[in-house]
Design a protein around this motif. Sequence first.
Motif, PDB file in Angstrom:
ATOM      1  N   UNK A   1       0.686  -1.220   0.177  1.00 55.68           N
ATOM      2  CA  UNK A   1      -0.030  -0.040   0.176  1.00 55.68           C
ATOM      3  C   UNK A   1       0.783   1.165   0.069  1.00 55.68           C
ATOM      4  N   UNK A   2       0.560   2.375  -0.640  1.00 54.81           N
ATOM      5  CA  UNK A   2       1.195   3.484  -0.656  1.00 54.81           C
ATOM      6  C   UNK A   2       0.174   4.598  -0.348  1.00 54.81           C
ATOM      7  N   UNK A   3       0.802   5.360   0.739  1.00 58.20           N
ATOM      8  CA  UNK A   3      -0.018   6.735   1.150  1.00 58.20           C
ATOM      9  C   UNK A   3       0.555   7.881   0.375  1.00 58.20           C
ATOM     10  N   UNK A   4      -0.525   8.706  -0.114  1.00 55.14           N
ATOM     11  CA  UNK A   4      -0.197   9.628  -0.833  1.00 55.14           C
ATOM     12  C   UNK A   4      -0.613  10.947  -0.225  1.00 55.14           C
ATOM     13  N   UNK A   5       0.236  12.013   0.210  1.00 54.21           N
ATOM     14  CA  UNK A   5      -0.360  13.364   0.750  1.00 54.21           C
ATOM     15  C   UNK A   5      -0.364  14.287  -0.306  1.00 54.21           C
ATOM     16  N   UNK A   6      -1.532  14.863  -0.534  1.00 56.09           N
ATOM     17  CA  UNK A   6      -1.877  15.899  -1.444  1.00 56.09           C
ATOM     18  C   UNK A   6      -2.199  17.229  -0.842  1.00 56.09           C
ATOM     19  N   UNK A   7      -1.457  18.292  -1.313  1.00 55.92           N
ATOM     20  CA  UNK A   7      -1.724  19.626  -0.630  1.00 55.92           C
ATOM     21  C   UNK A   7      -2.643  20.403  -1.807  1.00 55.92           C
ATOM     22  N   UNK A   8      -3.931  20.689  -1.336  1.00 57.61           N
ATOM     23  CA  UNK A   8      -4.673  21.192  -2.152  1.00 57.61           C
ATOM     24  C   UNK A   8      -4.684  22.787  -2.228  1.00 57.61           C
ATOM     25  N   UNK A   9      -3.963  23.188  -1.323  1.00 58.07           N
ATOM     26  CA  UNK A   9      -3.705  24.682  -1.061  1.00 58.07           C
ATOM     27  C   UNK A   9      -4.810  25.296  -0.043  1.00 58.07           C
ATOM     28  N   UNK A  10      -4.596  26.427   0.152  1.00 61.97           N
ATOM     29  CA  UNK A  10      -5.771  27.163   1.154  1.00 61.97           C
ATOM     30  C   UNK A  10      -5.619  26.361   2.630  1.00 61.97           C
ATOM     31  N   UNK A  11      -4.537  25.630   2.775  1.00 63.62           N
ATOM     32  CA  UNK A  11      -4.453  25.108   4.123  1.00 63.62           C
ATOM     33  C   UNK A  11      -4.952  23.696   4.117  1.00 63.62           C
ATOM     34  N   UNK A  12      -5.262  23.171   3.051  1.00 64.18           N
ATOM     35  CA  UNK A  12      -6.268  21.829   2.815  1.00 64.18           C
ATOM     36  C   UNK A  12      -5.184  20.626   2.450  1.00 64.18           C
ATOM     37  N   UNK A  13      -4.950  19.884   3.287  1.00 69.25           N
ATOM     38  CA  UNK A  13      -4.337  18.595   3.055  1.00 69.25           C
ATOM     39  C   UNK A  13      -4.876  17.421   3.076  1.00 69.25           C
ATOM     40  N   UNK A  14      -4.845  16.606   2.104  1.00 70.51           N
ATOM     41  CA  UNK A  14      -5.579  15.232   1.952  1.00 70.51           C
ATOM     42  C   UNK A  14      -4.735  14.044   1.895  1.00 70.51           C
ATOM     43  N   UNK A  15      -5.310  13.024   2.209  1.00 69.68           N
ATOM     44  CA  UNK A  15      -4.259  11.706   2.318  1.00 69.68           C
ATOM     45  C   UNK A  15      -5.209  10.747   1.673  1.00 69.68           C
ATOM     46  N   UNK A  16      -4.400   9.747   0.873  1.00 69.40           N
ATOM     47  CA  UNK A  16      -5.036   8.969   0.120  1.00 69.40           C
ATOM     48  C   UNK A  16      -4.168   7.536   0.213  1.00 69.40           C
ATOM     49  N   UNK A  17      -4.936   6.363   0.320  1.00 71.19           N
ATOM     50  CA  UNK A  17      -4.332   4.916   0.465  1.00 71.19           C
ATOM     51  C   UNK A  17      -4.560   4.348  -0.683  1.00 71.19           C
ATOM     52  N   UNK A  18      -3.632   3.995  -1.437  1.00 67.69           N
ATOM     53  CA  UNK A  18      -3.711   3.220  -2.758  1.00 67.69           C
ATOM     54  C   UNK A  18      -2.946   2.268  -2.674  1.00 67.69           C
ATOM     55  N   UNK A  19      -3.191   1.228  -3.874  1.00 68.80           N
ATOM     56  CA  UNK A  19      -2.107   0.128  -3.881  1.00 68.80           C
ATOM     57  C   UNK A  19      -0.764   0.624  -4.675  1.00 68.80           C
ATOM     58  N   UNK A  20       0.156  -0.145  -4.403  1.00 69.36           N
ATOM     59  CA  UNK A  20       1.468   0.134  -4.886  1.00 69.36           C
ATOM     60  C   UNK A  20       1.515   0.141  -6.261  1.00 69.36           C
TER      61      UNK A  20
END
Lengths: 68, 68, 68, 68, 68, 68
Positions: free
Chosen positions: A22-41
């Motif tokens: 599994x890979x965890x992906x951290x995404x910066x949406x801007x405006x102080x919003x950060x998202x995390x996604x768990x996907x397969x390798x």
Amino acid sequence: MKLSARNALKGKIEKITKGAVTTTVHIDVGHGIHLTSSITNDAAEDLDLKVGDTVTAIVKSSDVIVGK
Amino acid sequence: MKLSARNALKGKIEKITKGAVTTTVHIDVGHGIHLTSSITNDAAEDLDLKVGDTVTAIVKSSDVIVGK
Amino acid sequence: MKLSARNALKGKIEKITKGAVTTTVHIDVGHGIHLTSSITNDAAEDLDLKVGDTVTAIVKSSDVIVGK
Amino acid sequence: MKLSARNALKGKIEKITKGAVTTTVHIDVGHGIHLTSSITNDAAEDLDLKVGDTVTAIVKSSDVIVGK
Amino acid sequence: MKLSARNALKGKIEKITKGAVTTTVHIDVGHGIHLTSSITNDAAEDLDLKVGDTVTAIVKSSDVIVGK
Amino acid sequence: MKLSARNALKGKIEKITKGAVTTTVHIDVGHGIHLTSSITNDAAEDLDLKVGDTVTAIVKSSDVIVGK
């Protein structure tokens, strides 16, 4: 292709943590919003995800809980 | 209570559409970001959701798809 | 846009049942495989879904249960 | 036991990748359709999943996104 | 058939609310535990769900949020 | 904060298995009911989850399958 999923947020990958399957992906949406996604390798490799990539975080409406 | 779900976005309810058993909640996060949540009518009534309410949209990381 | 979701099955819409806020979409993948998707009415209208349309059913790996 | 989940696809396990706590299961449904499932290692061990096993991939309708 | 989903709770249906395309099923697990499930009407009809039926609520581990 | 998710079960953590990026949390709800949750390591660390902690397992109604 247009998706039925109602939620799509654009952002930049700020961190990728690769596990055994599994890979965890951290995404910066801007405006102080950060998202995390768990996907397969497999997915992370197929999309060739790298820090700095512009990506879209997609979420189905039925997966959004409301807190008040 | 703190939640394990990694994604939490604050916003204001801009529209509520109530169906027979399901309610669709439209949330304006600001910065041009709009989210949609599908919840049970029971939940919408329990939380007494109204247009203009400040709420948090919560999503588990495993429910976030990445598009690139 | 390429998606991290690992499961994508092409098919034709064979039936659409529209409710008050939710639409059920029945997809014939061929080979005797039929799928069902529950989406918001907003999504069904945005995609202008009609019987006979060629569509793709997309599922995240973490949403697939294995039975044996 | 009959399940409310509307989507059930039979196939054969073609590959199993075991991680630290998560196992990725690749299922060949035939007709060129391949599915991927992410489950816990506990589940993979409990079901004693092996390459070549006939299994069923089960998905709830609310987890199926439609793309067009 | 044995399922990979790690969570299975037995209970009795205490209330069924049928909407246009979605049915809400309320399950009394006993010990003061009550569960709610949202399924398609097709599923509710296929399983011939009735108040008083003994059923099992099944949840995948990746759909369980932890609060502390 | 009150949540729209209809299912909340209190219990004690009986086992934690930490993988490379995912943590499996086993919760004893009592009355012979045991639950499993898969969350990110980040979440497990943020909540400082330890065996013996009292926690709440939270599940959205749309993620509950009914078996009969």
